[in-house]
Design a protein around this motif. Structure first.
Motif, PDB file in Angstrom:
ATOM      1  N   ALA A  41       0.812  -1.225   0.000  1.00 53.48           N
ATOM      2  CA  ALA A  41       0.000   0.000   0.000  1.00 53.48           C
ATOM      3  C   ALA A  41       0.840   1.267   0.000  1.00 53.48           C
ATOM      4  O   ALA A  41       0.311   2.355  -0.236  1.00 53.48           O
ATOM      5  N   LEU A  42       2.144   1.139   0.246  1.00 51.36           N
ATOM      6  CA  LEU A  42       3.000   2.326   0.333  1.00 51.36           C
ATOM      7  C   LEU A  42       3.009   3.151  -0.951  1.00 51.36           C
ATOM      8  O   LEU A  42       2.856   4.379  -0.890  1.00 51.36           O
ATOM      9  N   PRO A  43       3.179   2.549  -2.139  1.00 51.23           N
ATOM     10  CA  PRO A  43       3.132   3.383  -3.359  1.00 51.23           C
ATOM     11  C   PRO A  43       1.816   4.115  -3.537  1.00 51.23           C
ATOM     12  O   PRO A  43       1.794   5.267  -3.975  1.00 51.23           O
ATOM     13  N   LEU A  44       0.716   3.446  -3.185  1.00 56.88           N
ATOM     14  CA  LEU A  44      -0.588   4.098  -3.303  1.00 56.88           C
ATOM     15  C   LEU A  44      -0.696   5.273  -2.335  1.00 56.88           C
ATOM     16  O   LEU A  44      -1.213   6.346  -2.692  1.00 56.88           O
ATOM     17  N   ALA A  45      -0.193   5.087  -1.105  1.00 56.80           N
ATOM     18  CA  ALA A  45      -0.232   6.177  -0.128  1.00 56.80           C
ATOM     19  C   ALA A  45       0.604   7.369  -0.592  1.00 56.80           C
ATOM     20  O   ALA A  45       0.197   8.531  -0.444  1.00 56.80           O
ATOM     21  N   VAL A  46       1.772   7.081  -1.165  1.00 53.06           N
ATOM     22  CA  VAL A  46       2.625   8.162  -1.684  1.00 53.06           C
ATOM     23  C   VAL A  46       1.923   8.899  -2.814  1.00 53.06           C
ATOM     24  O   VAL A  46       1.967  10.136  -2.895  1.00 53.06           O
ATOM     25  N   ALA A  47       1.250   8.161  -3.699  1.00 52.46           N
ATOM     26  CA  ALA A  47       0.526   8.795  -4.800  1.00 52.46           C
ATOM     27  C   ALA A  47      -0.580   9.704  -4.283  1.00 52.46           C
ATOM     28  O   ALA A  47      -0.784  10.812  -4.799  1.00 52.46           O
ATOM     29  N   VAL A  48      -1.298   9.258  -3.261  1.00 51.02           N
ATOM     30  CA  VAL A  48      -2.366  10.078  -2.689  1.00 51.02           C
ATOM     31  C   VAL A  48      -1.786  11.349  -2.075  1.00 51.02           C
ATOM     32  O   VAL A  48      -2.324  12.455  -2.257  1.00 51.02           O
ATOM     33  N   THR A  68      -6.197  22.176  -2.391  1.00 51.23           N
ATOM     34  CA  THR A  68      -5.300  21.835  -3.504  1.00 51.23           C
ATOM     35  C   THR A  68      -5.693  20.505  -4.138  1.00 51.23           C
ATOM     36  O   THR A  68      -5.683  20.355  -5.365  1.00 51.23           O
ATOM     37  N   ALA A  69      -6.034  19.516  -3.299  1.00 52.45           N
ATOM     38  CA  ALA A  69      -6.450  18.221  -3.818  1.00 52.45           C
ATOM     39  C   ALA A  69      -7.709  18.343  -4.661  1.00 52.45           C
ATOM     40  O   ALA A  69      -7.802  17.742  -5.745  1.00 52.45           O
ATOM     41  N   ALA A  70      -8.684  19.116  -4.175  1.00 58.20           N
ATOM     42  CA  ALA A  70      -9.918  19.294  -4.935  1.00 58.20           C
ATOM     43  C   ALA A  70      -9.638  19.947  -6.283  1.00 58.20           C
ATOM     44  O   ALA A  70     -10.225  19.560  -7.308  1.00 58.20           O
ATOM     45  N   ARG A  71      -8.730  20.908  -6.308  1.00 63.16           N
ATOM     46  CA  ARG A  71      -8.384  21.560  -7.566  1.00 63.16           C
ATOM     47  C   ARG A  71      -7.680  20.595  -8.524  1.00 63.16           C
ATOM     48  O   ARG A  71      -7.974  20.575  -9.721  1.00 63.16           O
ATOM     49  N   ASN A  72      -6.759  19.789  -7.972  1.00 56.95           N
ATOM     50  CA  ASN A  72      -6.046  18.823  -8.815  1.00 56.95           C
ATOM     51  C   ASN A  72      -7.000  17.812  -9.435  1.00 56.95           C
ATOM     52  O   ASN A  72      -6.933  17.520 -10.639  1.00 56.95           O
ATOM     53  N   TYR A  73      -7.886  17.242  -8.614  1.00 56.26           N
ATOM     54  CA  TYR A  73      -8.804  16.221  -9.124  1.00 56.26           C
ATOM     55  C   TYR A  73      -9.818  16.830 -10.086  1.00 56.26           C
ATOM     56  O   TYR A  73     -10.217  16.187 -11.068  1.00 56.26           O
ATOM     57  N   HIS A  74     -10.245  18.053  -9.827  1.00 59.33           N
ATOM     58  CA  HIS A  74     -11.176  18.720 -10.740  1.00 59.33           C
ATOM     59  C   HIS A  74     -10.511  18.981 -12.088  1.00 59.33           C
ATOM     60  O   HIS A  74     -11.113  18.742 -13.157  1.00 59.33           O
ATOM     61  N   ASP A  75      -9.273  19.461 -12.065  1.00 56.37           N
ATOM     62  CA  ASP A  75      -8.559  19.716 -13.318  1.00 56.37           C
ATOM     63  C   ASP A  75      -8.340  18.425 -14.095  1.00 56.37           C
ATOM     64  O   ASP A  75      -8.473  18.403 -15.332  1.00 56.37           O
ATOM     65  N   VAL A  76      -7.998  17.359 -13.387  1.00 55.95           N
ATOM     66  CA  VAL A  76      -7.751  16.084 -14.059  1.00 55.95           C
ATOM     67  C   VAL A  76      -9.009  15.579 -14.748  1.00 55.95           C
ATOM     68  O   VAL A  76      -8.978  15.141 -15.909  1.00 55.95           O
ATOM     69  N   LEU A  77     -10.137  15.639 -14.070  1.00 50.86           N
ATOM     70  CA  LEU A  77     -11.372  15.069 -14.603  1.00 50.86           C
ATOM     71  C   LEU A  77     -11.984  15.918 -15.704  1.00 50.86           C
ATOM     72  O   LEU A  77     -12.542  15.375 -16.672  1.00 50.86           O
ATOM     73  N   PHE A  78     -11.903  17.226 -15.603  1.00 51.70           N
ATOM     74  CA  PHE A  78     -12.645  18.093 -16.522  1.00 51.70           C
ATOM     75  C   PHE A  78     -11.728  18.934 -17.428  1.00 51.70           C
ATOM     76  O   PHE A  78     -11.985  19.022 -18.628  1.00 51.70           O
ATOM     77  N   ARG A  79     -10.684  19.503 -16.882  1.00 52.33           N
ATOM     78  CA  ARG A  79      -9.807  20.331 -17.710  1.00 52.33           C
ATOM     79  C   ARG A  79      -8.964  19.497 -18.659  1.00 52.33           C
ATOM     80  O   ARG A  79      -8.748  19.873 -19.817  1.00 52.33           O
ATOM     81  N   PRO A 258       1.649  16.025  -9.343  1.00 52.13           N
ATOM     82  CA  PRO A 258       0.371  15.950  -8.610  1.00 52.13           C
ATOM     83  C   PRO A 258      -0.816  15.634  -9.514  1.00 52.13           C
ATOM     84  O   PRO A 258      -1.708  14.868  -9.128  1.00 52.13           O
ATOM     85  N   LEU A 259      -0.830  16.186 -10.739  1.00 56.30           N
ATOM     86  CA  LEU A 259      -1.911  15.866 -11.670  1.00 56.30           C
ATOM     87  C   LEU A 259      -1.813  14.419 -12.154  1.00 56.30           C
ATOM     88  O   LEU A 259      -2.831  13.737 -12.296  1.00 56.30           O
ATOM     89  N   VAL A 266      -7.824   8.352  -9.622  1.00 56.92           N
ATOM     90  CA  VAL A 266      -9.211   8.257 -10.111  1.00 56.92           C
ATOM     91  C   VAL A 266      -9.363   7.102 -11.088  1.00 56.92           C
ATOM     92  O   VAL A 266     -10.437   6.478 -11.176  1.00 56.92           O
ATOM     93  N   THR A 267      -8.295   6.767 -11.826  1.00 60.13           N
ATOM     94  CA  THR A 267      -8.358   5.624 -12.741  1.00 60.13           C
ATOM     95  C   THR A 267      -8.411   4.299 -11.991  1.00 60.13           C
ATOM     96  O   THR A 267      -8.949   3.312 -12.491  1.00 60.13           O
ATOM     97  N   LEU A 268      -7.884   4.294 -10.789  1.00 57.70           N
ATOM     98  CA  LEU A 268      -7.869   3.069  -9.984  1.00 57.70           C
ATOM     99  C   LEU A 268      -9.226   2.755  -9.371  1.00 57.70           C
ATOM    100  O   LEU A 268      -9.513   1.596  -9.055  1.00 57.70           O
TER     101      LEU A 268
END
Length: 289
Positions: A41-48, A68-79, A258-259, A266-268
């Protein structure tokens, strides 16, 4: 095991030995499992953690924030259209799973319950296809799809995956375990092959079909090389290629990790949800009770 009681001729007593599940595991086993799970789980925790920041190198936890997290995930999904890529992957996976089940069920039905010349040889040829690596098949497959005019279409993403030797093999082995008396009874009642498949084999194979569907869904979801080669229209790309496209986003002269990590997280989620929802039939497919 039976034990004869003193003074009794017919009073056997059943002695039940505790199963493996009833035995309490030693502390060392729990510690070992905890360490193994933590390492995986360590790589997944680092990614988060990276997806919650503004840069890949974190100097302190104070740099992390939900905003910052909300902005990153919003940009990834929509931008950057990761939402569209995930939708393409989902539609592709659903079509591939449904198509593979139909083709594999009919193939397994023919191999098990039909008599035709060289049946065993045909099944051997099906198994031999498992030995062909993807690079060997991808060039002629690309040429075939291009000649058919399917390049850059949804057909190119789905049709080549509809045949599965692994699924045919698993279903064949499962059908062989079904009592032959059911087949004889169906013949006496005048039940045809397709009715026997729909009303007898499918209800008796729900666990196997669910487990195989999970495997096929995750396999289709994780496709990268073939969609990258056959699809040029970026709007038709899939999620794994979308993660690669995120690496092209450069901020301050460096890759916006971060993006990239937010896109990976989100792909996981969809395959992880499928695994959790269908965990029991998946374990039954591999013979784990």
């Amino acid at each position: 095991m039976r034990e004869q009681l003193p003074g009794s001729r017919t009073a056997p007593v059943d002695l039940e030995w505790p199963s493996i599940r009833d035995r309490e595991a030693p502390l060392g086993a729990h510690v070992g499992l905890l360490v193994a799970v933590s390492l995986m789980a360590l790589p997944l925790a680092v990614a988060v953690l990276i997806s919650f920041g503004t840069r890949a190198t974190l100097t302190s936890l104070s740099e992390l924030s939900l905003e910052t997290a909300a902005r990153n995930y919003h940009d990834v999904l929509f931008r950057y259209d990761m939402g569209r890529y995930m939708l393409n992957s989902f539609l592709m996976s659903i079509v591939v799973v449904a198509g593979k089940l139909v083709v594999s069920l009919l193939a397994a039905l023919a191999i098990v319950y039909y008599r035709f010349p060289f049946k065993n040889a045909v099944f051997a040829v099906v198994l031999v296809t498992l030995m062909l690596p993807v690079p060997v098949r991808i060039v002629p497959l690309f040429q075939l799809v291009a000649d058919l005019g399917w390049a850059n279409t949804f057909f190119a993403l789905t049709i080549p995956y509809l045949a599965s030797a692994t699924t045919v093999f698993l279903l064949r082995q499962h059908f062989l375990s079904i009592p032959p008396s059911l087949v004889e009874a169906a013949k006496l009642d005048g039940v045809g092959p397709l009715r026997f498949l729909v009303f007898v084999l499918l209800p008796m194979s729900k666990g196997m079909l669910a487990g195989v569907s999970v495997i096929m869904f995750i396999y289709s979801w994780n496709q990268y090389l073939w969609p990258l080669l056959i699809v040029n229209d970026q709007s038709m790309q899939v999620s794994q290629v979308g993660i690669r496209l995120l690496r092209g986003v450069v901020e301050s002269g460096d890759v916006s990790w971060p993006l990239v990590m937010a896109g990976s997280i989100v792909t996981l989620v969809p395959p992880l949800f499928v695994l959790i929802a269908c965990r029991k039939p998946l374990l039954e497919t591999f013979g784990v009770q």
